[in-house]
Design a protein around this motif. Sequence first.
Motif, mmCIF file in Angstrom:
data_model
loop_
_atom_site.group_PDB
_atom_site.id
_atom_site.type_symbol
_atom_site.label_atom_id
_atom_site.label_comp_id
_atom_site.label_asym_id
_atom_site.label_seq_id
_atom_site.Cartn_x
_atom_site.Cartn_y
_atom_site.Cartn_z
ATOM 1 N N PHE A 101 0.953 -1.165 -0.069
ATOM 2 C CA PHE A 101 0.044 -0.001 -0.077
ATOM 3 C C PHE A 101 0.849 1.261 -0.149
ATOM 4 C CE2 PHE A 101 -2.631 -3.249 1.504
ATOM 5 C CZ PHE A 101 -3.710 -2.978 0.823
ATOM 6 N N LEU A 102 0.434 1.951 -0.835
ATOM 7 C CA LEU A 102 0.990 3.535 -0.718
ATOM 8 C C LEU A 102 0.514 4.387 0.015
ATOM 9 C CD1 LEU A 102 1.901 3.890 -4.781
ATOM 10 C CD2 LEU A 102 3.369 3.339 -2.941
ATOM 11 N N TRP A 103 0.562 4.016 1.331
ATOM 12 C CA TRP A 103 -0.336 4.570 2.363
ATOM 13 C C TRP A 103 -0.076 5.869 2.932
ATOM 14 C CZ3 TRP A 103 -4.342 1.655 3.951
ATOM 15 C CH2 TRP A 103 -5.201 1.864 5.163
ATOM 16 N N PRO A 104 -0.731 6.853 3.425
ATOM 17 C CA PRO A 104 -0.684 7.857 3.945
ATOM 18 C C PRO A 104 0.280 7.906 4.917
ATOM 19 C CG PRO A 104 -2.891 7.792 3.486
ATOM 20 C CD PRO A 104 -2.465 6.157 3.312
ATOM 21 N N GLU A 105 1.473 8.657 5.208
ATOM 22 C CA GLU A 105 2.343 8.422 6.216
ATOM 23 C C GLU A 105 2.435 9.733 7.167
ATOM 24 O OE1 GLU A 105 6.304 6.973 5.000
ATOM 25 O OE2 GLU A 105 5.177 5.536 3.825
ATOM 26 N N HIS A 106 2.179 10.932 6.596
ATOM 27 C CA HIS A 106 2.252 12.204 7.244
ATOM 28 C C HIS A 106 1.055 13.186 6.695
ATOM 29 C CE1 HIS A 106 6.352 11.248 8.725
ATOM 30 N NE2 HIS A 106 6.303 10.713 7.441
ATOM 31 N N LEU A 107 0.449 13.616 7.545
ATOM 32 C CA LEU A 107 -0.491 14.762 6.974
ATOM 33 C C LEU A 107 -0.074 16.323 7.041
ATOM 34 C CD1 LEU A 107 -3.501 13.689 8.995
ATOM 35 C CD2 LEU A 107 -3.071 13.463 6.591
ATOM 36 N N THR A 108 0.011 17.113 6.069
ATOM 37 C CA THR A 108 0.392 18.386 6.281
ATOM 38 C C THR A 108 -0.599 19.441 7.138
ATOM 39 O OG1 THR A 108 -0.972 19.334 4.324
ATOM 40 C CG2 THR A 108 0.960 18.016 3.861
ATOM 41 N N VAL A 109 0.118 20.721 7.230
ATOM 42 C CA VAL A 109 -0.545 21.710 8.082
ATOM 43 C C VAL A 109 -1.589 22.041 6.957
ATOM 44 C CG1 VAL A 109 -0.278 23.984 9.122
ATOM 45 C CG2 VAL A 109 1.074 22.171 9.593
ATOM 46 N N LYS A 110 -2.835 22.811 7.392
ATOM 47 C CA LYS A 110 -3.417 23.518 6.554
ATOM 48 C C LYS A 110 -2.917 24.618 6.008
ATOM 49 C CE LYS A 110 -7.711 21.035 8.349
ATOM 50 N NZ LYS A 110 -8.952 21.642 9.126
ATOM 51 N N ASP A 111 -3.420 25.030 4.520
ATOM 52 C CA ASP A 111 -2.952 26.345 4.219
ATOM 53 C C ASP A 111 -3.895 27.434 4.742
ATOM 54 O OD1 ASP A 111 -4.934 26.245 2.546
ATOM 55 O OD2 ASP A 111 -3.804 26.121 0.656
ATOM 56 N N GLU A 112 -3.878 28.865 4.152
ATOM 57 C CA GLU A 112 -4.719 29.762 4.591
ATOM 58 C C GLU A 112 -6.177 29.563 4.050
ATOM 59 O OE1 GLU A 112 -2.326 31.314 1.318
ATOM 60 O OE2 GLU A 112 -2.025 30.115 2.915
ATOM 61 N N GLU A 113 -6.201 28.773 3.094
ATOM 62 C CA GLU A 113 -7.529 28.436 2.479
ATOM 63 C C GLU A 113 -8.305 27.108 2.934
ATOM 64 O OE1 GLU A 113 -7.469 28.309 -1.607
ATOM 65 O OE2 GLU A 113 -6.632 30.303 -2.045
ATOM 66 N N GLY A 114 -7.768 26.570 4.162
ATOM 67 C CA GLY A 114 -7.974 25.422 4.873
ATOM 68 C C GLY A 114 -7.501 24.054 3.913
ATOM 69 N N CYS A 115 -6.751 24.124 2.915
ATOM 70 C CA CYS A 115 -6.527 22.904 2.201
ATOM 71 C C CYS A 115 -5.094 22.308 2.850
ATOM 72 C CB CYS A 115 -6.257 23.293 0.966
ATOM 73 S SG CYS A 115 -7.634 24.017 -0.189
ATOM 74 N N CYS A 116 -4.964 20.922 2.596
ATOM 75 C CA CYS A 116 -4.047 20.204 3.013
ATOM 76 C C CYS A 116 -4.057 18.880 2.421
ATOM 77 C CB CYS A 116 -4.275 19.715 4.500
ATOM 78 S SG CYS A 116 -5.571 18.691 4.894
ATOM 79 N N GLY A 117 -2.901 18.101 2.800
ATOM 80 C CA GLY A 117 -2.535 16.810 1.930
ATOM 81 C C GLY A 117 -1.719 15.815 2.784
ATOM 82 N N TYR A 118 -1.484 14.798 2.304
ATOM 83 C CA TYR A 118 -0.767 13.699 2.841
ATOM 84 C C TYR A 118 0.551 13.220 2.107
ATOM 85 C CZ TYR A 118 -3.174 9.997 -0.029
ATOM 86 O OH TYR A 118 -3.697 9.294 -0.693
ATOM 87 N N ILE A 119 1.594 12.570 2.651
ATOM 88 C CA ILE A 119 2.436 12.261 2.228
ATOM 89 C C ILE A 119 2.405 10.752 2.224
ATOM 90 C CG2 ILE A 119 5.092 12.126 2.469
ATOM 91 C CD1 ILE A 119 4.034 14.937 1.982
ATOM 92 N N MET A 120 3.206 10.117 1.063
ATOM 93 C CA MET A 120 3.043 8.811 0.946
ATOM 94 C C MET A 120 4.317 8.405 0.042
ATOM 95 S SD MET A 120 0.198 8.222 -2.119
ATOM 96 C CE MET A 120 0.181 9.653 -3.322
ATOM 97 N N ARG A 121 4.793 7.025 -0.217
ATOM 98 C CA ARG A 121 5.976 6.471 -0.630
ATOM 99 C C ARG A 121 5.561 6.770 -2.261
ATOM 100 N NH1 ARG A 121 6.588 1.064 -0.962
ATOM 101 N NH2 ARG A 121 4.504 0.565 -0.159
ATOM 102 N N LEU A 122 6.661 7.094 -2.944
ATOM 103 C CA LEU A 122 6.721 7.263 -4.397
ATOM 104 C C LEU A 122 6.534 5.995 -5.030
ATOM 105 C CD1 LEU A 122 7.054 9.901 -6.313
ATOM 106 C CD2 LEU A 122 9.331 9.415 -6.337
ATOM 107 N N ARG A 123 5.896 6.038 -6.229
ATOM 108 C CA ARG A 123 5.727 4.792 -7.085
ATOM 109 C C ARG A 123 7.084 4.544 -7.711
ATOM 110 N NH1 ARG A 123 2.414 4.928 -12.702
ATOM 111 N NH2 ARG A 123 3.182 6.983 -12.539
ATOM 112 N N PRO A 124 7.696 3.468 -7.557
ATOM 113 C CA PRO A 124 9.012 3.215 -8.402
ATOM 114 C C PRO A 124 8.982 3.116 -9.961
ATOM 115 C CG PRO A 124 8.532 1.416 -6.495
ATOM 116 C CD PRO A 124 7.328 2.344 -6.965
ATOM 117 N N GLU A 125 10.033 3.344 -10.561
ATOM 118 C CA GLU A 125 9.886 2.920 -12.073
ATOM 119 C C GLU A 125 9.434 1.597 -12.221
ATOM 120 O OE1 GLU A 125 10.602 5.365 -14.383
ATOM 121 O OE2 GLU A 125 10.766 6.735 -12.734
ATOM 122 N N GLY A 126 8.860 1.416 -13.426
ATOM 123 C CA GLY A 126 8.635 0.164 -14.042
ATOM 124 C C GLY A 126 7.184 -0.249 -13.612
ATOM 125 N N TYR A 127 6.332 0.487 -12.818
ATOM 126 C CA TYR A 127 5.229 0.390 -12.628
ATOM 127 C C TYR A 127 4.149 1.119 -13.418
ATOM 128 C CZ TYR A 127 6.591 -2.400 -8.353
ATOM 129 O OH TYR A 127 7.233 -3.280 -7.443
#
Length: 309
Positions: free
Chosen positions: A71-97
């Motif tokens: 699973f390319l699973w959520p590992e960290h959450l970001t702080v929200k920006d001034e508009e309330g948007c945010c995101g999450y960090i996951m492993r990068l898909r390797p080459e060849g997939y």
Amino acid sequence: MELRTNQKIDLRDGGSVTVLKPLGRGGQGIVYLVELGGKKMALKWYLKPLTEAFSRNLEYNVFHGAPSDAFLWPEHLTVKDEEGCCGYIMRLRPEGYYEFGNFLLAKVRFKSFRAMLSAAMKICEGFRMLHLSGFSYQDLNDGNFFINPETGDVLICDNDNVCAQGQTTGILGKARYMAPEVVTGGTPDKLSDRFSLSVMLFLLFFGSHPFEGKWVAGCPCMTEEFEKKCYGTDLVFIYDRDNDKNRPVKGIHSNVILLWPVFPKVLKDAFVGEFSQERLRNPHSRMLESKWQDVIARARDEIDRKSVV
């Protein structure tokens, strides 16, 4: 708000990532290549603020961790920006997939039957581990997998809709992949996951949808009403033992017509049973992931024996 190259994004658990470049865009947001502590990672950035329920669910998933390395699973959450948007960090898909859809469009092909069967086994194992970990995927479709055509290795992505069993973020799934009980108003869970898994396996092996034959092809327009019938109340497997109204049509469903005779009987019988009216209407009777693994292993052994002969 979209992110800029070299922009620093703070993480809720401390530290920050540096945005390097966009990798892709979807309905919910943009995936960026980022750097975290000298390591390349991926950031899924939502372009609109998350609902409270969706945000809490992401926090839960980050805290509990991935069911397996597939699973390319959520590992960290970001702080929200001034508009309330945010995101999450996951492993990068390797080459060849490559995305599963590339295989369906024949843009990418498996190196061998063994690689294809290995991919099927890996998909089943991923969902076996997911369900054993107390989660359900709830939105299983052809956009959720990256596959290595040489080895059959599989990575499962888009895990932000995954919920603890019995919970939901309100996401029902993608048309043509949802279980009939979800199409008709039910809530997705691990049982509906198993239906969607069987659809994905059929697509993987035969390159055609298991419920799209002459009856569905004959629909004058795929309205919401017809969609509910074709994939919910009245769905019929294209090789249903007792009902031939939805058989594949020559010139339209060429893949399955060509490939159905090629695969071992043990595999075909499993799909006929899994997509019977009895199991379609009784979610608790659906095959466990481990049972699918057993069927696929037997099919692999039979193919291996024939290739030796």
